[in-house]
Structures are given as structure tokens and as C-alpha cells.
Design a protein around this motif. Structure first.
Motif, PDB file in Angstrom:
ATOM      1  N   GLY A   1      -6.686  42.413  -5.691  1.00  0.00           N
ATOM      2  CA  GLY A   1      -7.691  41.608  -6.366  1.00  0.00           C
ATOM      3  C   GLY A   1      -7.938  42.013  -7.810  1.00  0.00           C
ATOM      4  O   GLY A   1      -7.553  43.087  -8.260  1.00  0.00           O
ATOM      5  N   LEU A   2      -8.625  41.132  -8.510  1.00  0.00           N
ATOM      6  CA  LEU A   2      -8.982  41.379  -9.906  1.00  0.00           C
ATOM      7  C   LEU A   2     -10.037  42.479  -9.998  1.00  0.00           C
ATOM      8  O   LEU A   2     -10.806  42.689  -9.053  1.00  0.00           O
ATOM      9  CB  LEU A   2      -9.582  40.109 -10.512  1.00  0.00           C
ATOM     10  N   PRO A   3     -10.102  43.157 -11.142  1.00  0.00           N
ATOM     11  CA  PRO A   3     -11.242  44.039 -11.388  1.00  0.00           C
ATOM     12  C   PRO A   3     -12.522  43.191 -11.357  1.00  0.00           C
ATOM     13  O   PRO A   3     -12.482  41.994 -11.633  1.00  0.00           O
ATOM     14  CB  PRO A   3     -10.987  44.568 -12.805  1.00  0.00           C
ATOM     15  N   LYS A   4     -13.653  43.808 -11.039  1.00  0.00           N
ATOM     16  CA  LYS A   4     -14.909  43.059 -10.984  1.00  0.00           C
ATOM     17  C   LYS A   4     -15.521  42.945 -12.379  1.00  0.00           C
ATOM     18  O   LYS A   4     -15.503  43.897 -13.164  1.00  0.00           O
ATOM     19  CB  LYS A   4     -15.889  43.750 -10.034  1.00  0.00           C
ATOM     20  N   ARG A   5     -16.095  41.775 -12.665  1.00  0.00           N
ATOM     21  CA  ARG A   5     -16.747  41.560 -13.957  1.00  0.00           C
ATOM     22  C   ARG A   5     -17.848  42.579 -14.195  1.00  0.00           C
ATOM     23  O   ARG A   5     -18.033  43.066 -15.306  1.00  0.00           O
ATOM     24  CB  ARG A   5     -17.368  40.158 -14.009  1.00  0.00           C
ATOM     25  N   SER A   6     -18.597  42.885 -13.128  1.00  0.00           N
ATOM     26  CA  SER A   6     -19.751  43.782 -13.267  1.00  0.00           C
ATOM     27  C   SER A   6     -19.335  45.218 -13.583  1.00  0.00           C
ATOM     28  O   SER A   6     -20.121  45.988 -14.140  1.00  0.00           O
ATOM     29  CB  SER A   6     -20.577  43.763 -11.979  1.00  0.00           C
ATOM     30  N   GLU A   7     -18.101  45.576 -13.252  1.00  0.00           N
ATOM     31  CA  GLU A   7     -17.647  46.959 -13.455  1.00  0.00           C
ATOM     32  C   GLU A   7     -16.914  47.144 -14.784  1.00  0.00           C
ATOM     33  O   GLU A   7     -17.102  48.151 -15.461  1.00  0.00           O
ATOM     34  CB  GLU A   7     -16.749  47.375 -12.283  1.00  0.00           C
ATOM     35  N   ASP A   8     -16.071  46.182 -15.147  1.00  0.00           N
ATOM     36  CA  ASP A   8     -15.334  46.279 -16.412  1.00  0.00           C
ATOM     37  C   ASP A   8     -14.959  44.870 -16.854  1.00  0.00           C
ATOM     38  O   ASP A   8     -13.896  44.347 -16.512  1.00  0.00           O
ATOM     39  CB  ASP A   8     -14.076  47.135 -16.243  1.00  0.00           C
ATOM     40  N   TYR A   9     -15.874  44.262 -17.617  1.00  0.00           N
ATOM     41  CA  TYR A   9     -15.704  42.855 -18.000  1.00  0.00           C
ATOM     42  C   TYR A   9     -14.445  42.636 -18.838  1.00  0.00           C
ATOM     43  O   TYR A   9     -13.714  41.675 -18.645  1.00  0.00           O
ATOM     44  CB  TYR A   9     -16.940  42.384 -18.774  1.00  0.00           C
ATOM     45  N   SER A  10     -14.194  43.555 -19.746  1.00  0.00           N
ATOM     46  CA  SER A  10     -13.039  43.434 -20.634  1.00  0.00           C
ATOM     47  C   SER A  10     -11.728  43.502 -19.841  1.00  0.00           C
ATOM     48  O   SER A  10     -10.815  42.705 -20.050  1.00  0.00           O
ATOM     49  CB  SER A  10     -13.077  44.536 -21.688  1.00  0.00           C
ATOM     50  N   LEU A  11     -11.650  44.457 -18.914  1.00  0.00           N
ATOM     51  CA  LEU A  11     -10.451  44.585 -18.083  1.00  0.00           C
ATOM     52  C   LEU A  11     -10.288  43.356 -17.184  1.00  0.00           C
ATOM     53  O   LEU A  11      -9.181  42.855 -17.009  1.00  0.00           O
ATOM     54  CB  LEU A  11     -10.541  45.853 -17.234  1.00  0.00           C
ATOM     55  N   TRP A  12     -11.421  42.888 -16.618  1.00  0.00           N
ATOM     56  CA  TRP A  12     -11.395  41.669 -15.788  1.00  0.00           C
ATOM     57  C   TRP A  12     -10.799  40.503 -16.578  1.00  0.00           C
ATOM     58  O   TRP A  12      -9.918  39.791 -16.087  1.00  0.00           O
ATOM     59  CB  TRP A  12     -12.818  41.326 -15.324  1.00  0.00           C
ATOM     60  N   TYR A  13     -11.273  40.326 -17.815  1.00  0.00           N
ATOM     61  CA  TYR A  13     -10.789  39.217 -18.648  1.00  0.00           C
ATOM     62  C   TYR A  13      -9.294  39.352 -18.926  1.00  0.00           C
ATOM     63  O   TYR A  13      -8.522  38.398 -18.720  1.00  0.00           O
ATOM     64  CB  TYR A  13     -11.570  39.178 -19.967  1.00  0.00           C
TER      65      TYR A  13
ATOM     66  N   SER B   1     -15.469  31.687 -15.102  1.00  0.00           N
ATOM     67  CA  SER B   1     -14.619  32.277 -14.063  1.00  0.00           C
ATOM     68  C   SER B   1     -15.352  33.379 -13.295  1.00  0.00           C
ATOM     69  O   SER B   1     -16.380  33.895 -13.728  1.00  0.00           O
ATOM     70  CB  SER B   1     -13.329  32.797 -14.678  1.00  0.00           C
ATOM     71  N   ASP B   2     -14.813  33.737 -12.119  1.00  0.00           N
ATOM     72  CA  ASP B   2     -15.475  34.717 -11.258  1.00  0.00           C
ATOM     73  C   ASP B   2     -14.496  35.807 -10.845  1.00  0.00           C
ATOM     74  O   ASP B   2     -13.370  35.873 -11.349  1.00  0.00           O
ATOM     75  CB  ASP B   2     -16.116  34.024 -10.049  1.00  0.00           C
ATOM     76  N   ASP B   3     -14.913  36.644  -9.910  1.00  0.00           N
ATOM     77  CA  ASP B   3     -14.080  37.785  -9.511  1.00  0.00           C
ATOM     78  C   ASP B   3     -12.848  37.368  -8.705  1.00  0.00           C
ATOM     79  O   ASP B   3     -11.969  38.198  -8.446  1.00  0.00           O
ATOM     80  CB  ASP B   3     -14.909  38.788  -8.707  1.00  0.00           C
ATOM     81  N   ASN B   4     -12.780  36.098  -8.323  1.00  0.00           N
ATOM     82  CA  ASN B   4     -11.605  35.589  -7.600  1.00  0.00           C
ATOM     83  C   ASN B   4     -10.578  34.947  -8.532  1.00  0.00           C
ATOM     84  O   ASN B   4      -9.473  34.634  -8.106  1.00  0.00           O
ATOM     85  CB  ASN B   4     -12.021  34.566  -6.543  1.00  0.00           C
ATOM     86  N   GLY B   5     -10.989  34.692  -9.803  1.00  0.00           N
ATOM     87  CA  GLY B   5     -10.040  34.084 -10.732  1.00  0.00           C
ATOM     88  C   GLY B   5     -10.690  33.031 -11.614  1.00  0.00           C
ATOM     89  O   GLY B   5     -11.912  33.022 -11.815  1.00  0.00           O
ATOM     90  N   LEU B   6      -9.864  32.151 -12.119  1.00  0.00           N
ATOM     91  CA  LEU B   6     -10.343  31.084 -12.996  1.00  0.00           C
ATOM     92  C   LEU B   6     -11.229  30.112 -12.239  1.00  0.00           C
ATOM     93  O   LEU B   6     -11.013  29.847 -11.054  1.00  0.00           O
ATOM     94  CB  LEU B   6      -9.167  30.270 -13.553  1.00  0.00           C
ATOM     95  N   VAL B   7     -12.203  29.566 -12.954  1.00  0.00           N
ATOM     96  CA  VAL B   7     -12.937  28.393 -12.486  1.00  0.00           C
ATOM     97  C   VAL B   7     -12.813  27.372 -13.610  1.00  0.00           C
ATOM     98  O   VAL B   7     -13.365  27.570 -14.697  1.00  0.00           O
ATOM     99  CB  VAL B   7     -14.421  28.703 -12.200  1.00  0.00           C
ATOM    100  N   LEU B   8     -12.042  26.326 -13.384  1.00  0.00           N
ATOM    101  CA  LEU B   8     -11.774  25.343 -14.440  1.00  0.00           C
ATOM    102  C   LEU B   8     -12.585  24.071 -14.221  1.00  0.00           C
ATOM    103  O   LEU B   8     -12.601  23.528 -13.109  1.00  0.00           O
ATOM    104  CB  LEU B   8     -10.286  24.988 -14.473  1.00  0.00           C
TER     105      LEU B   8
END
Length: 493
Positions: free
Chosen positions: A4-16, A286-293
Motif C-alpha cells: 500500500g501507499l504511505p499514509k497522508r497523515s504520516e508523510d504527506y510528501s512521500l504519499w504524493y 486523493s486518499d490513502d488508497n490512491g487517486l480520486v478523480l
């Protein structure tokens, strides 16, 4: 799928950064600071481009194309313009290579030095206004309403995919007018076009405003902008429209014969949005699962995934899937039937979730028996089984896409409101920025010195003076000097 993707709450830059790469939008290039926009990412940009192009043409603009190279002397003609861009310019000094003496490499031919260096365009005001001198003679030639879709180069030291790269794609409008008011009206109109596009197509609520003198475009009299709020509490400038006054007309001697027989300088504007909008789209929704378009910009609006055992079942399901596809396509809905036998349905579900496809339809033998479909929404991650008896599927899907578009917008709108806070003291201001982030609405004394000091102390800039702000007496949060209204501060990309 990979982990899975990194979590936004933990490392937003890495998630992006991870999301941009894993969703197949873009990747870093072998050329430092530049990016490769991959087919899926580019197809989203094409949707953005196509819709904006329609809106530009509806407001009377035509597309043209101007050179990539700008003579260095052109940039010297408008003093504040060159001052604003000098540190970011890539310069072409030679026009030929030759083999090295040992024949193992190529070197710059010292005999091929250009008489005048060429700048790789950072923006096109200078080359366009030098051209407009030949196009404009009389009031009959005005207004001149031109746009170009192009690439530009601004040499960046710290880059991030879509948000800040040394080369990026954009459009730049450049218009010339007979009167000051016409040019101002054009500037405001194009800011409103950008705001309408952001809200109706990107599902992105924005604040419309004017930049301070310190933040305005180099060479402009006024810069209008739209500012958006990202999920990490940072602002993003999503589009700008500049009233240039007569600055470039005077720099390039662009005059016109008036109806009364006089000779006057024309009034100018320029306006642009770039592939930075892709970054805004990703970070706002977008969320922790991926893009939301948002469905209006999704390259694939509906994906149909067959659930089957063996070729015989797939063949039967394919007939139904193609029937559904034909009905949806007839209504202008982009739909994909993923019948690849190299991946299991669960893997496909995760892939299309990561890529932000708004609606997923699962179709299995039991669905055929029951005349039903399982429909999953990307925005809410919910699914339901609908029975097709008495249901016009294509109308149902159109309604669902509209509902998803509106839901994504409302979620972002609520977030922007939650992340807009008033501050009346310096302590409040700092506390909001450090603990919550977002837009801080606060009084400022109107001086560049104070604006710079606030930026130095807090890393927050004045994003804009909102067009809809109410006039109210107050005291500057830093100096205590009088202020006539609040401005929006934020830390920003």
C-alpha cells in the motif's frame, strides 16, 4: 499490486510522490529537474486542456504558436520582467557540436558561438509583444485575443513532479486592447474562467483574489489569482491572470491609430495555468488508497471487470459487457472492459482504485442469472448491487457520475471552509499555522516590509487579497498599524 501507499497523515510528501509514480501519472526523467508524463497522466492533462480550450474559444480567443527561443535583448526591455525571471533562465550560447579530437565524445564547437544568446522561454510576453508590433496598427486590429499551448523552462533547483519542474506544460493567453478598462475586464474574465473550470470540472473550490505588489507577476500592474487548499493545509496557486497596463506595449513600442486619429499605446493582459493543476487535482481529493478523480476529468469513467472461471464463462460475460459498453459510450461515457486473463479480479479492483476510476462494475455469472450488477464508487469506497429490471442503466450511471462529481466538490468545499481561520493577534496567527495550517485570514498594514517580515518569521505568504472580503477596520497582526481589511495568509507550494 505492490504494498500500500504511505499514509497522508504520516508523510504527506512521500504519499504524493509515491502516488504520482504508482498511479502511472509521471516519473522523473534522466534530465535533471524534468519529468516524463506517462500516458495515463497525459490523458488527464488532455481532458484539462480540451475543456479549457473550449472555454477560451467561447470567450473569443484563438490559438497560435510563438518561438521557443527569445533573444536575450528582448528580456532587457521590460526591467521588472527580467528582474523577476533572470535567475530561472536557461541560455543557449552555441548552435553546433563537433567530435572531440579523440573521437570518443562530442564537444561544443567554440567557433559556433551565437552573436546574441537565446533564452529558452520562461514565459512569452517579450517575444509575443515584439510580434504584436507588426500585427497592430489601428483600432480595427483590436482587441487581439490569442492563446498558446506550449512548454516553458524555469530552471528549478528543488523539483517535485507536476508542482515544480524545470520544464512544464501550460497555456498562456496574451491579449491587447484599446482601453484600460477593456484590458482589466479581460483580466478579471479569465480569472473567472479559471475559477469556473476549477470548481465545475476539477471539483476544486478556490478563492479569487488579487496578489499584493510583492507577489504579483514580474512586469504586471495587477495579478488576479485563484488559490486552492490542499489536504495537508498548504495553499496552491492554481491560476493567474495579469493586467499588464501599457508596460509591454511601451517596451516594444506597440501603438495603434485611434478612431479619433491619435496614436496610443495598447493595453495588455496575460494569463496562464499549467500542469501544476495535475498536482492540485491529486492533492485536493486523493486518499490513502490512491487517486480520486472527478468524473469530468477521469480518462476512464467506468471500468467493467468480469468475474469468471474459464473461457466459456468469459465469452458469455463479454457479450453482456459489450452491450453495456455500447449503451454507455452512446451517452458519451468513457468505459473500459478489462478482460485481461493475466490478472485476477482482486488485483484489477486495486489497480483501478489506485488510478481513481470513479465507477467500477463487477460482472459475474450470478449477475447474469439475477439480471443485476455490482457497482462500486471510488469516492466513498462503497458498493451496491442494482437489479436491472426497469432500470435504464446508462441513465443510472450518468446520475451516479454527477453525484460523485458533486460529492467530491462538497467534500473539498467543506475542508476549505474548515481550514480557513481568522486570527487577530500574532500569537493566534502562529498557533494556527503551526497546529492546524490552512488559510489564515488576518489584518496586514499594507507594507511590503511587514509582508516580508511575516514571511521570514512564519514561512507564510499572503496568498491573495480576496475579492469578496469585507472592508473592516483592524490592526496588523505584526505591527499593530491600521488595516482596512483582512488578507489570506498560508504556507504554500
Amino acid at each position: 499490486m505492490s504494498k500500500g501507499l504511505p499514509k497522508r497523515s504520516e508523510d504527506y510528501s512521500l504519499w504524493y510522490n509515491e502516488l504520482v509514480k504508482r498511479a502511472d501519472l509521471a516519473e522523473n526523467s534522466a534530465v535533471r529537474g524534468c519529468m516524463v508524463i506517462k500516458p495515463y497522466g497525459y490523458s488527464i492533462w488532455e481532458k484539462i486542456q480540451a475543456q479549457l480550450d473550449i472555454m477560451f474559444k467561447e470567450t473569443g480567443h484563438s490559438n497560435a504558436y510563438f518561438p521557443l527561443f527569445i533573444p536575450k535583448s528582448y528580456l532587457s526591455k521590460e526591467a521588472s520582467h527580467i528582474e523577476g525571471f533572470a535567475k530561472e533562465c536557461a541560455v543557449v550560447t552555441h548552435y553546433r557540436l563537433k567530435n572531440s579530437e579523440d573521437g570518443k565524445s562530442v564537444i561544443v564547437d567554440p567557433d559556433a558561438k551565437l552573436e546574441e544568446e537565446l533564452i529558452v522561454r520562461p514565459t512569452s510576453e517579450t517575444v509575443i509583444w515584439s510580434t504584436y508590433k507588426n500585427w497592430i496598427q489601428s483600432y480595427r486590429d483590436l482587441p487581439l485575443l490569442v492563446n498558446q499551448w506550449a512548454n516553458v523552462v524555469r530552471w528549478e533547483m528543488r523539483t517535485r513532479l507536476f508542482l515544480r519542474t524545470s520544464e512544464f506544460l501550460w497555456q498562456e493567453g496574451h491579449t491587447a486592447h484599446a482601453t484600460k478598462q477593456e484590458a482589466i475586464d479581460e483580466t478579471v474574465q479569465m480569472m473567472n474562467v479559471y475559477a469556473q473550470f476549477a470548481q465545475e470540472f476539477m471539483a476544486l473550490p478556490v478563492v479569487k483574489g488579487v496578489k499584493t505588489e510583492n507577489e504579483r507577476f514580474a512586469g504586471a500592474v495587477d495579478t488576479y489569482c485563484i488559490e486552492a487548499m490542499m489536504q495537508d493545509g498548504k495553499a496552491l496557486q492554481a491560476g493567474t491572470s495579469h493586467f499588464l497596463g501599457q508596460n509591454f506595449a511601451k517596451a516594444f513600442d506597440v501603438k495603434f491609430a485611434t478612431k479619433e486619429g491619435g496614436l496610443e499605446y495598447v493595453w495588455g493582459t496575460s494569463w496562464g495555468v499549467s500542469t501544476r493543476l495535475m498536482g492540485a487535482l491529486i492533492m485536493a481529493h486523493s486518499d490513502d488508497n490512491g487517486l480520486v478523480l472527478p468524473p469530468k476529468l477521469a480518462p476512464i469513467q467506468v471500468v467493467i471487470i468480469p468475474i469468471y472461471r474459464g473461457d466459456a464463462e468469459l465469452e458469455i460475460l463479454s457479450i453482456k459487457a459489450k452491450e453495456i459498453m455500447a449503451k454507455l459510450k452512446a451517452k458519451g461515457i468513457s468505459v473500459k472492459f478489462d478482460n485481461r486473463d493475466t490478472f485476477k479480479p482482486g488485483w484489477k479492483f486495486a489497480e483501478y482504485e489506485l488510478k481513481g476510476v470513479p465507477i467500477r462494475i463487477a460482472l459475474g455469472p450470478r449477475d447474469l442469472e439475477n439480471n443485476s450488477l455490482e457497482i462500486a464508487r471510488r469516492d466513498t469506497l462503497t458498493k451496491e448491487t442494482i437489479h436491472l429490471d426497469g432500470v435504464i442503466l446508462e441513465d443510472y450511471i450518468i446520475g451516479l457520475l454527477d453525484e460523485i462529481q458533486e460529492n467530491i466538490y462538497q467534500k473539498a468545499f467543506s475542508f476549505k471552509n474548515e481550514m480557513t481561520t481568522e486570527a487577530d493577534t500574532w500569537e493566534e496567527f502562529q498557533s494556527i499555522l503551526d497546529n492546524k495550517g490552512g488559510f489564515v485570514s488576518a489584518h496586514w498594514d499594507g507594507t511590503t516590509a511587514t509582508e516580508e517580515k511575516i514571511k521570514e518569521l512564519s514561512k507564510a505568504t499572503i496568498r491573495c487579497i480576496p475579492l469578496d472580503r469585507k472592508e473592516e477596520e483592524g490592526k496588523c497582526i505584526l505591527t499593530g498599524q491600521p488595516s482596512s481589511g483582512r488578507v489570506l495568509f498560508a504556507r504554500a507550494y
